[in-house]
Motif scaffolding. Sequence first.
Motif, mmCIF file in Angstrom:
data_model
loop_
_atom_site.group_PDB
_atom_site.id
_atom_site.type_symbol
_atom_site.label_atom_id
_atom_site.label_comp_id
_atom_site.label_asym_id
_atom_site.label_seq_id
_atom_site.Cartn_x
_atom_site.Cartn_y
_atom_site.Cartn_z
ATOM 1 N N TRP A 1 0.833 -1.207 0.000
ATOM 2 C CA TRP A 1 0.000 0.000 0.000
ATOM 3 C C TRP A 1 0.861 1.248 0.000
ATOM 4 C CZ3 TRP A 1 -0.162 3.798 3.772
ATOM 5 C CH2 TRP A 1 0.500 3.505 4.976
ATOM 6 N N THR A 2 2.123 1.115 0.417
ATOM 7 C CA THR A 2 3.057 2.245 0.400
ATOM 8 C C THR A 2 3.575 2.527 -1.009
ATOM 9 O OG1 THR A 2 4.874 0.738 0.849
ATOM 10 C CG2 THR A 2 3.824 1.785 2.747
ATOM 11 N N GLY A 3 3.348 1.586 -1.915
ATOM 12 C CA GLY A 3 3.865 1.746 -3.272
ATOM 13 C C GLY A 3 5.118 0.932 -3.542
ATOM 14 N N THR A 4 5.647 0.292 -2.507
ATOM 15 C CA THR A 4 6.839 -0.539 -2.692
ATOM 16 C C THR A 4 6.478 -1.779 -3.502
ATOM 17 O OG1 THR A 4 7.754 0.199 -0.585
ATOM 18 C CG2 THR A 4 8.647 -1.825 -1.524
ATOM 19 N N VAL A 5 7.253 -2.017 -4.542
ATOM 20 C CA VAL A 5 7.017 -3.160 -5.421
ATOM 21 C C VAL A 5 7.955 -4.296 -5.043
ATOM 22 C CG1 VAL A 5 7.103 -3.970 -7.812
ATOM 23 C CG2 VAL A 5 6.253 -1.673 -7.304
ATOM 24 N N LEU A 6 7.400 -5.489 -4.935
ATOM 25 C CA LEU A 6 8.232 -6.656 -4.672
ATOM 26 C C LEU A 6 8.974 -7.051 -5.942
ATOM 27 C CD1 LEU A 6 6.257 -6.669 -2.252
ATOM 28 C CD2 LEU A 6 6.358 -9.175 -2.330
ATOM 29 N N SER A 7 10.035 -7.805 -5.785
ATOM 30 C CA SER A 7 10.796 -8.237 -6.954
ATOM 31 C C SER A 7 9.947 -9.127 -7.853
ATOM 32 C CB SER A 7 12.040 -9.008 -6.511
ATOM 33 O OG SER A 7 12.900 -8.165 -5.795
ATOM 34 N N TYR A 8 10.091 -8.914 -9.152
ATOM 35 C CA TYR A 8 9.391 -9.742 -10.126
ATOM 36 C C TYR A 8 10.164 -11.046 -10.351
ATOM 37 C CZ TYR A 8 7.061 -5.329 -11.429
ATOM 38 O OH TYR A 8 6.353 -4.149 -11.429
ATOM 39 N N PRO A 9 9.467 -12.114 -10.669
ATOM 40 C CA PRO A 9 10.186 -13.324 -11.069
ATOM 41 C C PRO A 9 10.847 -13.099 -12.433
ATOM 42 C CG PRO A 9 7.817 -13.613 -11.351
ATOM 43 C CD PRO A 9 8.000 -12.314 -10.635
ATOM 44 N N ASP A 10 11.878 -13.851 -12.713
ATOM 45 C CA ASP A 10 12.633 -13.671 -13.959
ATOM 46 C C ASP A 10 11.744 -13.821 -15.199
ATOM 47 O OD1 ASP A 10 15.728 -15.229 -12.779
ATOM 48 O OD2 ASP A 10 14.939 -13.195 -12.561
ATOM 49 N N SER A 11 10.722 -14.634 -15.083
ATOM 50 C CA SER A 11 9.877 -14.915 -16.243
ATOM 51 C C SER A 11 9.131 -13.680 -16.752
ATOM 52 C CB SER A 11 8.884 -16.024 -15.910
ATOM 53 O OG SER A 11 8.064 -15.633 -14.820
ATOM 54 N N VAL A 12 8.922 -12.679 -15.893
ATOM 55 C CA VAL A 12 8.169 -11.490 -16.314
ATOM 56 C C VAL A 12 8.966 -10.199 -16.125
ATOM 57 C CG1 VAL A 12 6.018 -12.655 -15.712
ATOM 58 C CG2 VAL A 12 7.035 -11.037 -14.094
ATOM 59 N N LYS A 13 10.123 -10.293 -15.516
ATOM 60 C CA LYS A 13 10.917 -9.101 -15.232
ATOM 61 C C LYS A 13 11.233 -8.352 -16.521
ATOM 62 C CE LYS A 13 13.819 -9.741 -11.987
ATOM 63 N NZ LYS A 13 14.990 -10.218 -11.212
ATOM 64 N N GLY A 14 11.029 -7.040 -16.488
ATOM 65 C CA GLY A 14 11.286 -6.220 -17.660
ATOM 66 C C GLY A 14 10.125 -6.141 -18.632
ATOM 67 N N ARG A 15 9.119 -6.982 -18.441
ATOM 68 C CA ARG A 15 7.964 -6.993 -19.344
ATOM 69 C C ARG A 15 6.670 -6.594 -18.628
ATOM 70 N NH1 ARG A 15 6.189 -11.539 -21.474
ATOM 71 N NH2 ARG A 15 6.898 -12.901 -19.772
ATOM 72 N N PHE A 16 6.530 -6.990 -17.380
ATOM 73 C CA PHE A 16 5.312 -6.703 -16.607
ATOM 74 C C PHE A 16 5.619 -5.622 -15.580
ATOM 75 C CE2 PHE A 16 3.109 -11.130 -17.011
ATOM 76 C CZ PHE A 16 3.236 -11.052 -18.393
ATOM 77 N N THR A 17 4.614 -4.783 -15.332
ATOM 78 C CA THR A 17 4.739 -3.730 -14.333
ATOM 79 C C THR A 17 3.470 -3.669 -13.497
ATOM 80 O OG1 THR A 17 6.146 -2.412 -15.804
ATOM 81 C CG2 THR A 17 5.156 -1.287 -13.929
ATOM 82 N N VAL A 18 3.640 -3.703 -12.193
ATOM 83 C CA VAL A 18 2.494 -3.598 -11.286
ATOM 84 C C VAL A 18 2.428 -2.174 -10.745
ATOM 85 C CG1 VAL A 18 3.817 -4.360 -9.272
ATOM 86 C CG2 VAL A 18 1.327 -4.655 -9.312
ATOM 87 N N SER A 19 1.203 -1.668 -10.595
ATOM 88 C CA SER A 19 1.016 -0.339 -10.027
ATOM 89 C C SER A 19 -0.276 -0.337 -9.223
ATOM 90 C CB SER A 19 0.967 0.721 -11.132
ATOM 91 O OG SER A 19 -0.104 0.478 -12.015
ATOM 92 N N ARG A 20 -0.460 0.724 -8.485
ATOM 93 C CA ARG A 20 -1.587 0.749 -7.553
ATOM 94 C C ARG A 20 -2.114 2.168 -7.433
ATOM 95 N NH1 ARG A 20 -1.398 -2.433 -1.860
ATOM 96 N NH2 ARG A 20 -3.362 -1.682 -0.974
ATOM 97 N N ASP A 21 -3.420 2.297 -7.395
ATOM 98 C CA ASP A 21 -4.080 3.571 -7.143
ATOM 99 C C ASP A 21 -4.847 3.431 -5.841
ATOM 100 O OD1 ASP A 21 -5.758 5.796 -7.021
ATOM 101 O OD2 ASP A 21 -6.069 5.857 -9.183
ATOM 102 N N ASN A 22 -4.285 3.928 -4.761
ATOM 103 C CA ASN A 22 -4.909 3.757 -3.450
ATOM 104 C C ASN A 22 -6.236 4.496 -3.335
ATOM 105 O OD1 ASN A 22 -2.922 2.056 -2.480
ATOM 106 N ND2 ASN A 22 -1.751 3.701 -1.504
#
Length: 122
Positions: A53-74
């Motif tokens: 909820w703070t906006g901190t993103v956890l590490s992506y797995p290698d399979s999607v890293k660089g291609r997928f992006t997570v974001s949040r609108d609180n």
Amino acid sequence: QVQLVESGGGLVQAGGSLTLSCAASGGTSGLYTLGWFHQAPGKEREFVAAIRWTGTVLSYPDSVKGRFTVSRDNAKNTVYLQMNSVKPEDTAVYYCAAGITRGTVWSRSDYWGQGTQVTVSS
């Protein structure tokens, strides 16, 4: 009790893009880490991305890293998954989850959405 409703799945060509949304409601949904998992036929459900909820993103797995992006609108209690350069192996049911992290690792899923199908054609 937290309710999660995914949307945005569908059919996309390899190399294309797709954005998934997950609207959270109820209880303390705003305080949970929200994440995405996917499950392909015959395989186990796998972690894809998560954001606190703070906006901190956890590490992506290698399979999607660089291609997928997570974001949040609180303000909207909504989490998004931007999927770029998709591959046929990204084909799966994508689930939204509300859970708890331990450090930088997803630890526990307390609530799940119903899932949305993503199919990538070659």
